[in-house]
Design a protein around this motif. Structure first.
Motif, short mmCIF file in Angstrom:
data_model
loop_
_atom_site.label_atom_id
_atom_site.label_comp_id
_atom_site.label_asym_id
_atom_site.label_seq_id
_atom_site.Cartn_x
_atom_site.Cartn_y
_atom_site.Cartn_z
N TYR A 17 0.85 -1.18 0.00
CA TYR A 17 0.00 0.00 0.00
C TYR A 17 0.89 1.23 0.00
O TYR A 17 1.83 1.33 0.79
N CYS A 18 0.60 2.18 -0.88
CA CYS A 18 1.35 3.44 -0.94
C CYS A 18 0.39 4.56 -0.55
O CYS A 18 -0.46 4.97 -1.34
N GLY A 56 -15.81 -2.77 -2.61
CA GLY A 56 -16.35 -2.72 -1.26
C GLY A 56 -15.46 -2.17 -0.17
O GLY A 56 -15.81 -2.30 1.01
N ALA A 57 -14.33 -1.54 -0.51
CA ALA A 57 -13.51 -0.93 0.54
C ALA A 57 -14.31 0.24 1.14
O ALA A 57 -14.77 1.11 0.41
N GLU A 85 -5.80 -0.40 5.79
CA GLU A 85 -6.40 -1.69 6.16
C GLU A 85 -7.66 -1.98 5.34
O GLU A 85 -7.91 -3.14 4.97
N ASP A 86 -8.43 -0.96 4.99
CA ASP A 86 -9.63 -1.17 4.18
C ASP A 86 -9.27 -1.52 2.74
O ASP A 86 -9.85 -2.44 2.14
N VAL A 145 -2.70 0.39 -4.20
CA VAL A 145 -2.15 -0.90 -3.80
C VAL A 145 -1.39 -1.42 -5.01
O VAL A 145 -1.94 -1.50 -6.12
N THR A 146 -0.11 -1.74 -4.82
CA THR A 146 0.75 -2.19 -5.91
C THR A 146 1.03 -3.68 -5.73
O THR A 146 1.26 -4.15 -4.61
#
Length: 91
Positions: free
Chosen positions: A12-13, A44-45, A51-52, A19-20
């Motif tokens: 995660y950046c 659905g995040a 974290e989501d 998200v890579t």
């Protein structure tokens, strides 16, 4: 073109809100990313928090990798970023 997605942990950046995750295209490592916005809009995040976003990515990794595969087939051995609009029009 042979495309494979290793099961490496995604990253995660926070500054870029993406998200890579890696792809191997003909043996060459290529970075693929999906925006937190796309994860919110289509997977659905509940927010763009790490974290989501990571939970949404993990639950929908197969579908996200399928979209990345389609984009890699179009652009070749170049990094790809999956934005929300991609899923609106191509998913």
């Amino acid at each position: 073109m042979k495309i494979h997605f290793p099961h490496d942990a995604p990253q995660y950046c926070g500054p870029d809100l993406v998200v890579t995750f890696p792809a191997l295209v003909d043996g060459e490592r290529i970075d693929c990313s999906i925006t937190a916005e796309a994860l919110e809009d289509h997977f659905g995040a509940p927010s763009s928090r790490e974290e989501d976003a990571m939970r949404a990515f993990d639950h929908h990794r197969h579908r996200i990798e399928h979209a990345a595969r389609r984009m890699l087939e179009e652009v070749g051995k170049k990094p790809v970023i999956l934005h929300s609009g991609y899923f609106r029009f191509y998913d």
